[in-house]
Design a protein around this motif. Structure first.
Motif, mmCIF file in Angstrom:
data_model
loop_
_atom_site.group_PDB
_atom_site.id
_atom_site.type_symbol
_atom_site.label_atom_id
_atom_site.label_comp_id
_atom_site.label_asym_id
_atom_site.label_seq_id
_atom_site.Cartn_x
_atom_site.Cartn_y
_atom_site.Cartn_z
ATOM 1 N N LEU A 62 75.446 24.214 68.280
ATOM 2 C CA LEU A 62 75.840 23.636 69.567
ATOM 3 C C LEU A 62 77.182 24.157 70.060
ATOM 4 C CD1 LEU A 62 74.747 19.906 69.107
ATOM 5 C CD2 LEU A 62 73.539 21.750 70.266
ATOM 6 N N THR A 63 77.836 24.990 69.255
ATOM 7 C CA THR A 63 79.159 25.459 69.664
ATOM 8 C C THR A 63 79.163 26.974 69.820
ATOM 9 O OG1 THR A 63 79.951 25.868 67.428
ATOM 10 C CG2 THR A 63 80.223 23.648 68.279
ATOM 11 N N SER A 64 80.130 27.492 70.565
ATOM 12 C CA SER A 64 80.349 28.937 70.520
ATOM 13 C C SER A 64 81.813 29.253 70.242
ATOM 14 C CB SER A 64 79.849 29.609 71.795
ATOM 15 O OG SER A 64 80.300 28.931 72.934
ATOM 16 N N THR A 65 82.735 28.895 71.137
ATOM 17 C CA THR A 65 84.135 29.200 70.823
ATOM 18 C C THR A 65 85.028 27.965 70.860
ATOM 19 O OG1 THR A 65 84.530 29.743 73.132
ATOM 20 C CG2 THR A 65 84.043 31.561 71.660
ATOM 21 N N GLN A 66 85.018 27.252 71.988
ATOM 22 C CA GLN A 66 85.966 26.149 72.168
ATOM 23 C C GLN A 66 85.847 25.092 71.084
ATOM 24 O OE1 GLN A 66 88.267 26.288 74.381
ATOM 25 N NE2 GLN A 66 87.444 28.131 75.336
ATOM 26 N N ALA A 67 84.619 24.814 70.683
ATOM 27 C CA ALA A 67 84.409 23.706 69.754
ATOM 28 C C ALA A 67 83.990 24.174 68.374
ATOM 29 C CB ALA A 67 83.360 22.755 70.328
ATOM 30 N N ALA A 68 84.047 25.486 68.129
ATOM 31 C CA ALA A 68 83.521 26.009 66.860
ATOM 32 C C ALA A 68 84.370 25.561 65.675
ATOM 33 C CB ALA A 68 83.460 27.521 66.916
ATOM 34 N N PRO A 69 83.757 24.926 64.677
ATOM 35 C CA PRO A 69 84.508 24.511 63.496
ATOM 36 C C PRO A 69 84.432 25.573 62.387
ATOM 37 C CG PRO A 69 82.387 23.460 63.488
ATOM 38 C CD PRO A 69 82.405 24.391 64.674
ATOM 39 N N LEU A 70 84.884 25.212 61.198
ATOM 40 C CA LEU A 70 84.975 26.199 60.119
ATOM 41 C C LEU A 70 83.609 26.704 59.641
ATOM 42 C CD1 LEU A 70 87.925 24.740 58.053
ATOM 43 C CD2 LEU A 70 87.858 26.916 59.263
ATOM 44 N N THR A 71 82.573 25.893 59.803
ATOM 45 C CA THR A 71 81.257 26.389 59.379
ATOM 46 C C THR A 71 80.857 27.596 60.222
ATOM 47 O OG1 THR A 71 80.429 24.590 60.728
ATOM 48 C CG2 THR A 71 80.227 24.341 58.362
ATOM 49 N N ALA A 72 81.287 27.617 61.487
ATOM 50 C CA ALA A 72 81.014 28.785 62.321
ATOM 51 C C ALA A 72 81.924 29.940 61.916
ATOM 52 C CB ALA A 72 81.221 28.440 63.797
ATOM 53 N N PHE A 73 83.152 29.592 61.552
ATOM 54 C CA PHE A 73 84.102 30.614 61.108
ATOM 55 C C PHE A 73 83.555 31.373 59.904
ATOM 56 C CE2 PHE A 73 87.632 31.560 58.174
ATOM 57 C CZ PHE A 73 88.367 32.437 58.957
ATOM 58 N N ILE A 74 83.048 30.630 58.938
ATOM 59 C CA ILE A 74 82.593 31.273 57.698
ATOM 60 C C ILE A 74 81.337 32.100 57.957
ATOM 61 C CG2 ILE A 74 81.146 29.383 56.816
ATOM 62 C CD1 ILE A 74 83.536 31.341 54.641
ATOM 63 N N ALA A 75 80.563 31.738 58.979
ATOM 64 C CA ALA A 75 79.348 32.505 59.272
ATOM 65 C C ALA A 75 79.676 33.909 59.744
ATOM 66 C CB ALA A 75 78.496 31.784 60.316
ATOM 67 N N GLY A 76 80.903 34.153 60.154
ATOM 68 C CA GLY A 76 81.300 35.501 60.520
ATOM 69 C C GLY A 76 81.701 36.338 59.323
ATOM 70 N N PHE A 77 81.804 35.705 58.148
ATOM 71 C CA PHE A 77 82.222 36.444 56.963
ATOM 72 C C PHE A 77 81.131 36.531 55.916
ATOM 73 C CE2 PHE A 77 86.197 35.300 58.854
ATOM 74 C CZ PHE A 77 86.938 36.447 58.680
#
Lengths: 276, 436, 297
Positions: A218-233
């Motif tokens: 449900l998020t892309s940038t403004q509301a992205a939490p750490l679970t989204a952060f780790i998905a980039g790594f």
């Protein structure tokens, strides 16, 4: 506690307990060590601990673009917000179930718990469409709402269990004194179940922190939490063992530290009504 | 409580702060490969030149990115202004009018400089719908030291027979070296890319002219038998969990004698900072079986603009900058020429500085040129795409078949059972797709 | 156990109680039941996200397709096997660890910190760490440790895929089980224990006749709580095996994912989702029969 157990009997148990605890925590400790190695050392076997060029480069690289801090803040706000909201909704419900039970209470509780058993991916498209139409995509509010409702059944169950442990005599005594319902709740019950509230908060906070489906989708940038952060790594190109370890360490660090400091409260409250 | 409420309120307000009229904020969704990570790092050069444009990046792992972007574009969620998609998506999405055409990126973009195979793969009915960030073919990487020691000579155009013989000869698990590394992780873009590319060289195809799946043909049996034989008898343990990145890590750590995979691996395996075999790696073409097709493939990651965006003008100026001819110079200035995004522009391969810094340039160019997305196989096919078929059903179908093939490698099924299962499930999915 | 109150008081209490339930029930209904209703409706549609214009009513076709899918029965079986393994491992391991920590004399809170840690790791992260740093047969630590005692590298995800995934999940939930048991043990009546010791009861029989019955309800709690989460295990499978090899690690949640986000077949995914809801309610009903009593007493 068996104070008088002789030290000679306790020593082996202590030793084994430490070994077991280290074993349980080992994958994390190993990732911590790996996160300070250069990539080429990180995949060397046999693993080396000496002669390694220990480095902070992995952390520097992971932190480079500043996304981490924004995501960490979002994680705190989302997990905290969702948990607070869940507690506010759960407390009255748990009170009602504990002190004004009906024949349907048990069924109601089980129905609530069963809503949690449903794989969220089955609901993705409807929820995505609803959020799109309400202009809620990439807002913390949408994720908070989903996670709040997702954890609500657990919060209700835990608080209910704690409220049921409150001795009836105390409640009755308060009623004899003519305490109003609100006073009864705020002045008598709340202090009694404070440890329960604390552990309910911690458990649900952790669950919300680790939730990775809604927070990612449900998020892309403004509301992205750490679970989204780790998905980039999770699988970048090139050697990534050490960078992955560093990113993992960073993404669990905040909740880990909170958890460590509050572990006593967490443990005390995890009774789920199973302790009399 | 009050303080928390204040914080929450402040946070809610700050998330609405895009209200500044003069600034356009673009949300760019990218895959986490190294070219895109570099682009993200260098993008401040763009925002400095365009102070009225701000960039928000969403960097995700390939599979997560794909599901995220597809969900959003298909439901017209409007979350992204620039998206990273592959040559698989472009023809399908262009047909659904989900993408803006890219024919107006300006004269300085020099679209005629793009490699023809790549430009072709990103166009539909002659219109370019996505601008390539990088392009890749497939080729064979091998360890020159191990080949010399075993008195083997890698031909410029090896056959699968030679590869199998060499791989088995060089397979030396006791010393931690495995004969050949191949993608084994189930997925239409992972093991299926390798296996379908292989199948083309064995004369197989995914569908015949009537869209009938072809997994029950002798060509497919030969393909899968060779693949499984290589995996089981000369491959590394754990192969069914290896995608491109895991294989790259193995090869770079000196664990593979031969590695058949994408040309984008070359800058990593020849860089001493990321590879212990940087000076011991040679390149050869994708293997063949003497039928006139090699196991080449073609893939490109490209920037596209969803039709739902309201910021098309700013988005286009960013795409033109990020994929334009001058961008490579920017990368070269910061990271050296070898790091320039490969496989998109003819001018890069004509640049002597690049050819000097990149020993793999020739092999990459040849691999990309060898692929033809419109005629990928020996026999005619109704689909576009070399190692995939550009139809919506393929990602589900390819991934399910990929799982079954990984079962054949793991030994839970025989080759015949895996092909049977693949044929059955593809027929079922194709039937379901056309049931309207 | 409820406080004794007069009849009118009870009626008033009940109406207040009903009022207090409104917010939670309302929230759950809005956020779960409305999407669920849409899901049920979509499950009767032929709705592919990539061909949304062609959307039309499809009757029971999605359900028929689901039950004809050979992966479906396997997915239910895998879901159950995964739950059973993880429950067994976390209950056994959790009790063991709780007893050890309770018996330990030195640094008990640091011990708890170590044991609690895996619980704070996101599922995707722990799967990545296990897959790449530990279970990878060539560069993973477990393979190297096995090599020290002469074992050939074990190809975890090819040879024992479901077990490998289960191990990762069990590691994540072990802390939770251990902490619940530890909490229960701490409330254990010390005098009772000492009396039994003085009576010459052996450690084993004390465990069998005193500790285990004392833990019975905690075990029930752990089973319930974990089952709720284990039914929709997804990230660990997504990161490690992708449901394979074959369909060896495809559980119901993962099957729905492949339909919804790999094939973008919203209709089929919705049908599978509806079936998953039915399964969840059957399990909730079984809970009510089997262990629900511990919620009341």
């Amino acid at each position: 506690m068996a104070r008088r157990t002789s030290l000679s009997r306790a020593a082996p148990a202590t030793l084994i307990a430490w070994l077991a605890a280290l074993l349980v925590a080992f994958p994390l400790l190993w990732a911590l060590v790996t996160s300070f190695k250069p990539e080429l050392d990180a995949i060397q076997l046999p693993p080396r601990l000496r002669g390694v060029d220990w480095t902070l480069d992995n952390y520097r690289e992971v932190l480079a673009d500043g996304a981490y801090y924004r995501c960490a803040l979002n994680s705190v706000l989302i997990a905290g917000g969702a948990t607070l909201a869940a507690l506010m909704l759960a407390l009255p419900a748990a009170w009602a179930m504990a002190f004004a039970p009906t024949r349907r209470t048990r069924g109601l509780l089980l129905w609530m718990l069963s809503t949690k058993m449903l794989p969220p991916v089955g609901l993705l498209v409807p929820v995505y469409l609803i959020c799109r139409d309400l202009n809620l995509l990439d807002t913390r509010a949408a994720v908070i709402a989903m996670l709040c409702v997702g954890n609500l059944p657990i919060a209700i169950w835990m608080l209910y269990a704690h409220l049921r442990e409150v001795p009836a005599a105390i409640v009755e005594a308060a009623r004899m004194d003519g305490a109003r319902l609100l006073d009864e709740i705020v002045q008598v019950l709340l202090p009694l179940i404070l440890p329960g509230i604390a552990s309910t908060f911690l458990l649900n906070f952790t669950l919300a922190w680790n939730e990775s489906f809604w927070s990612l989708n449900l998020t892309s940038t403004q509301a992205a939490p750490l679970t989204a952060f780790i998905a980039g790594f999770s699988a970048p190109q090139g050697l990534f063992w050490a960078k992955l370890s560093a990113a993992s360490m960073l993404s669990i660090a905040p909740v880990l530290v909170i958890g460590w400091f509050c572990q006593r409260q967490l443990v005390q409250g995890l009774t789920f009504g199973a302790v009399k | 409580m009050k303080r928390i409420a204040t914080i929450l309120l402040a946070a809610a307000l700050s998330s609405c702060s895009g209200g500044n009229r003069d600034v356009t904020t673009l949300t760019v969704a990218t895959v986490n490969n190294s070219d895109m990570v570099r682009l993200k790092g260098l993008s401040s050069a763009f925002t400095k030149a365009h102070p009225n444009i701000r960039l928000n990046w969403v960097t995700l792992e390939e599979n997560v990115l794909r599901q995220r972007v597809t969900t959003d574009v298909a439901t017209r969620g409007g979350q992204f202004d620039v998206i990273t998609i592959g040559s698989y998506e472009v023809p399908i999405w262009a047909q659904r009018r989900w993408l803006l055409g890219m024919d107006d990126l300006g004269p300085s973009y020099r679209a005629d400089d793009l490699l023809p195979a790549i430009r072709d793969a990103l166009s539909a009915k002659g219109v370019l719908y996505a601008a390539p960030i990088n392009g890749e073919g497939s080729f064979t990487m091998y360890r020159t030291d191990l080949f010399a020691k075993a008195k083997l000579v890698m031909p410029q155009h090896p056959s699968w027979d030679f590869i199998a013989t060499a791989a088995k000869k060089l397979n030396d698990p006791a010393h931690g070296v495995y004969g050949i590394c191949l993608r084994g992780k189930a997925g239409w873009g992972e093991n299926m890319a390798t296996i379908v590319a292989m199948s083309n060289s064995f004369g197989a195809r995914l569908f015949d002219e009537h869209w009938r799946p072809q997994f029950d043909t002798p060509e497919w049996k030969r393909t899968l038998s060779v693949y499984v034989d290589l995996a089981r008898n000369a491959g590394p343990p754990g192969m069914i969990a290896n995608g491109f990145n895991e294989s790259l890590a193995l090869y770079a750590a000196g664990k593979c004698a031969i590695w058949f995979d994408s040309t984008v691996a070359a800058p990593f395996v020849t860089d001493p900072k990321t590879s212990v075999v940087a000076d011991k790696t040679g390149f050869a073409a994708a293997p063949d079986a003497g039928l006139g097709r090699t196991a080449n493939w073609l893939w490109t990651w490209a920037l596209a603009i969803p039709a739902s965006t309201t910021k098309a003008k700013a988005a286009k100026s960013f795409v033109a900058w990020a994929t334009g001819p001058d961008y490579a110079k920017l990368v070269a200035g910061r990271f050296g020429w070898a790091a320039a995004p490969p496989g998109t522009r003819t001018s890069l391969y004509a640049n002597p500085a690049y050819r000097k810094a990149a020993p793999f340039a020739e092999a990459t160019l040849e691999a990309i040129g060898a692929a033809d997305t419109h005629h990928p196989t020996v026999k005619p096919v109704p689909y576009v795409g070399v190692q995939y078929a550009a139809i919506p059903e393929f990602q589900g179908l390819g991934t399910e078949v990929g799982q079954q093939f990984s079962g054949a490698v793991a030994g839970t099924m025989t080759v015949d059972q895996a092909l049977d299962a693949a044929q059955t499930s593809s027929k079922r999915q194709m039937a379901a797709a056309s049931r309207q | 156990m409820s406080p004794t109150i007069g009849k009118t008081g009870a009626a008033r209490l009940n109406s207040v109680g009903r009022l207090m339930l409104v917010p939670s029930v309302g929230a759950l209904l809005t956020w779960m039941v409305i999407p669920l209703a849409i899901t049920i409706w979509l499950s009767f549609q032929d709705y592919r996200l990539l061909d949304a214009d062609q959307r039309h009513f499809a009757g029971l076709a999605n359900y028929r397709g689901l039950f004809a899918d050979p992966a479906f029965a396997g997915a239910i079986l895998n879901t159950l096997l995964l739950i059973l393994f993880v429950l067994a491992a976390t209950i056994f391991g959790g009790i063991l660890i709780a007893l050890l920590v309770e018996a330990a004399r030195i640094g008990r809170s640091l011990l708890r910190v170590l044991i609690i840690s895996p619980f704070f790791v996101m599922p995707g992260v722990s799967a990545l760490l296990w897959k790449n740093l530990l279970m990878q047969p060539i560069s993973g630590l477990l393979g190297w440790l096995g090599g020290l005692i002469g074992l050939a590298p074990f190809d975890w995800f090819a040879r024992q895929p479901l077990l490998s995934v289960s191990i990762i999940v069990a590691w994540e939930w072990l802390p939770f089980a251990a902490l619940v048991f530890l909490t229960a043990l701490q409330s254990f009546d010390a005098e009772q224990k000492e009396a039994a010791q003085l009576d010459g009861a052996s450690g084993l029989s004390m465990f069998r006749y005193l500790t285990l019955p004392h833990l019975a309800r905690s075990i029930t709690i752990v089973i319930m709580m974990e089952t709720i989460f284990l039914l929709s295990i997804f990230a660990e499978i997504f990161v490690t095996t992708g449901g394979g090899p074959g369909t060896a690690t495809t559980n119901v949640a993962y099957l729905i994912y492949t339909r919804a986000l790999l094939q973008y077949d919203v209709g089929a995914a919705s049908a599978a989702g509806v079936v998953a809801v039915v399964i969840a309610n059957v399990i909730a009903f079984l809970f009510a029969r089997a262990v629900g009593r511990s919620l009341d007493s």
